[in-house]
Scaffold this motif. Structure first.
Motif, PDB file in Angstrom:
ATOM      1  N   PHE A 130      10.132  22.085   6.174  1.00 38.14           N
ATOM      2  CA  PHE A 130      11.144  21.322   6.875  1.00 38.14           C
ATOM      3  C   PHE A 130      10.739  19.820   6.537  1.00 38.14           C
ATOM      4  O   PHE A 130      11.702  18.971   6.567  1.00 38.14           O
ATOM      5  N   LEU A 131       9.739  19.552   6.172  1.00 42.61           N
ATOM      6  CA  LEU A 131       9.198  18.351   5.906  1.00 42.61           C
ATOM      7  C   LEU A 131       9.779  17.706   4.593  1.00 42.61           C
ATOM      8  O   LEU A 131       9.765  16.608   4.031  1.00 42.61           O
ATOM      9  N   GLU A 132      10.227  18.595   3.655  1.00 41.37           N
ATOM     10  CA  GLU A 132      10.712  18.372   2.272  1.00 41.37           C
ATOM     11  C   GLU A 132      12.006  17.752   2.511  1.00 41.37           C
ATOM     12  O   GLU A 132      12.312  16.979   1.422  1.00 41.37           O
ATOM     13  N   VAL A 136       0.820  -1.227  -0.041  1.00 42.06           N
ATOM     14  CA  VAL A 136       0.099   0.126  -0.239  1.00 42.06           C
ATOM     15  C   VAL A 136       1.079   1.342   0.093  1.00 42.06           C
ATOM     16  O   VAL A 136       1.791   1.258   1.020  1.00 42.06           O
ATOM     17  N   GLU A 137       0.874   2.125  -1.041  1.00 43.97           N
ATOM     18  CA  GLU A 137       1.537   3.467  -0.939  1.00 43.97           C
ATOM     19  C   GLU A 137       0.954   4.281  -0.227  1.00 43.97           C
ATOM     20  O   GLU A 137      -0.367   4.501  -0.376  1.00 43.97           O
ATOM     21  N   ILE A 138       1.631   4.831   0.710  1.00 37.72           N
ATOM     22  CA  ILE A 138       1.342   6.063   1.535  1.00 37.72           C
ATOM     23  C   ILE A 138       1.786   7.479   1.110  1.00 37.72           C
ATOM     24  O   ILE A 138       3.104   7.240   0.701  1.00 37.72           O
ATOM     25  N   THR A 139       1.109   8.444   1.246  1.00 32.71           N
ATOM     26  CA  THR A 139       1.731   9.803   0.536  1.00 32.71           C
ATOM     27  C   THR A 139       2.350  10.384   1.606  1.00 32.71           C
ATOM     28  O   THR A 139       2.289  10.172   3.055  1.00 32.71           O
ATOM     29  N   LYS A 140       3.376  11.371   1.791  1.00 32.94           N
ATOM     30  CA  LYS A 140       3.998  12.104   2.740  1.00 32.94           C
ATOM     31  C   LYS A 140       2.751  12.997   3.548  1.00 32.94           C
ATOM     32  O   LYS A 140       2.872  12.859   4.703  1.00 32.94           O
ATOM     33  N   ILE A 166       2.454  12.637   7.482  1.00 32.01           N
ATOM     34  CA  ILE A 166       2.466  13.882   8.165  1.00 32.01           C
ATOM     35  C   ILE A 166       1.035  13.943   9.068  1.00 32.01           C
ATOM     36  O   ILE A 166       1.249  14.382  10.283  1.00 32.01           O
ATOM     37  N   LYS A 167       0.050  13.698   8.364  1.00 31.14           N
ATOM     38  CA  LYS A 167      -1.357  13.720   9.107  1.00 31.14           C
ATOM     39  C   LYS A 167      -1.344  12.751  10.350  1.00 31.14           C
ATOM     40  O   LYS A 167      -1.676  13.148  11.443  1.00 31.14           O
ATOM     41  N   ASP A 168      -0.695  11.443  10.117  1.00 31.23           N
ATOM     42  CA  ASP A 168      -0.572  10.428  11.206  1.00 31.23           C
ATOM     43  C   ASP A 168       0.525  11.006  12.246  1.00 31.23           C
ATOM     44  O   ASP A 168      -0.074  10.800  13.461  1.00 31.23           O
TER      45      ASP A 168
END
Length: 75
Positions: free
Chosen positions: A32-34, A3-7, A11-13
């Motif tokens: 910063f997350l980039e 299962v592919e999960i996006t950034k 980040i939400k999790d």
């Protein structure tokens, strides 16, 4: 099946795991997350889950200990 999960989902999790309650709003600077790769974000999420579970377990142990003491003292 993977299962592919996006950034964004990670980040939400992570924000949910960092927050202390439903009213607690956590902001993370998107710039910063980039710098983080998906694998690093997944690792962060896993570490937060472990920490939260450890805190929960420690709290339950502590409450059990208090309960046992109250039974002994007949309070």
């Amino acid at each position: 099946m993977t299962v592919e999960i996006t950034k964004e989902e990670l980040i939400k999790d992570i924000k949910l795991l960092i927050s202390t309650d439903d009213d607690d709003k956590v902001d993370i600077n998107p710039n910063f997350l980039e710098y983080f790769q998906i694998e690093e974000l997944v690792s962060m999420k896993e570490q937060l889950i472990k920490r939260k579970n450890n805190i929960r377990e420690d709290t339950f142990d502590y409450l059990d200990e208090i309960y046992e003491k109250t039974k002994e003292d007949n309070i």
